[in-house]
Design a protein around this motif. Sequence first.
Motif, mmCIF file in Angstrom:
data_model
loop_
_atom_site.group_PDB
_atom_site.id
_atom_site.type_symbol
_atom_site.label_atom_id
_atom_site.label_comp_id
_atom_site.label_asym_id
_atom_site.label_seq_id
_atom_site.Cartn_x
_atom_site.Cartn_y
_atom_site.Cartn_z
ATOM 1 N N LEU A 33 -4.460 7.975 -1.776
ATOM 2 C CA LEU A 33 -4.573 9.294 -2.388
ATOM 3 C C LEU A 33 -4.060 9.258 -3.827
ATOM 4 N N GLY A 34 -2.964 8.557 -4.054
ATOM 5 C CA GLY A 34 -2.435 8.409 -5.404
ATOM 6 C C GLY A 34 -3.393 7.685 -6.329
ATOM 7 N N LYS A 35 -4.023 6.616 -5.836
ATOM 8 C CA LYS A 35 -5.005 5.888 -6.638
ATOM 9 C C LYS A 35 -6.196 6.774 -6.980
ATOM 10 N N THR A 36 -6.640 7.559 -6.009
ATOM 11 C CA THR A 36 -7.776 8.439 -6.237
ATOM 12 C C THR A 36 -7.460 9.465 -7.318
ATOM 13 N N ILE A 37 -6.299 10.069 -7.244
ATOM 14 C CA ILE A 37 -5.904 11.067 -8.240
ATOM 15 C C ILE A 37 -5.760 10.416 -9.616
ATOM 16 N N ARG A 38 -5.178 9.220 -9.665
ATOM 17 C CA ARG A 38 -5.009 8.509 -10.929
ATOM 18 C C ARG A 38 -6.356 8.189 -11.563
ATOM 19 N N GLU A 39 -7.309 7.701 -10.767
ATOM 20 C CA GLU A 39 -8.635 7.384 -11.290
ATOM 21 C C GLU A 39 -9.355 8.640 -11.773
ATOM 22 N N PHE A 40 -9.185 9.736 -11.054
ATOM 23 C CA PHE A 40 -9.817 10.994 -11.461
ATOM 24 C C PHE A 40 -9.269 11.452 -12.807
#
Length: 84
Positions: A33-40
């Motif tokens: 979830l953290g990676k997804t938010i960071r990429e977004f």
Amino acid sequence: MLPNIGIPELILILVVALIIFGPGKLPEVGKSLGKTIREFRKSTRDEPEAVQEAVEVNKQLKAGDGRQTPEATTREEPSETAKG
């Protein structure tokens, strides 16, 4: 408008997530979830630069500044059947 999430609501969300995913899987879910938010966030920050670059290229093409793209300079060689 963002909802106001207090400590009791946050604890409830964490307990439900713990029940659903289990203690072994919960760190992996948080990490993804953290990676997804960071990429977004990264993609939303990089977008204006990409748009500006595209606008500049479009202006150069319309102005006809004489530069050619790599696609324009590539010439196709005749095939063996066409030579024959």
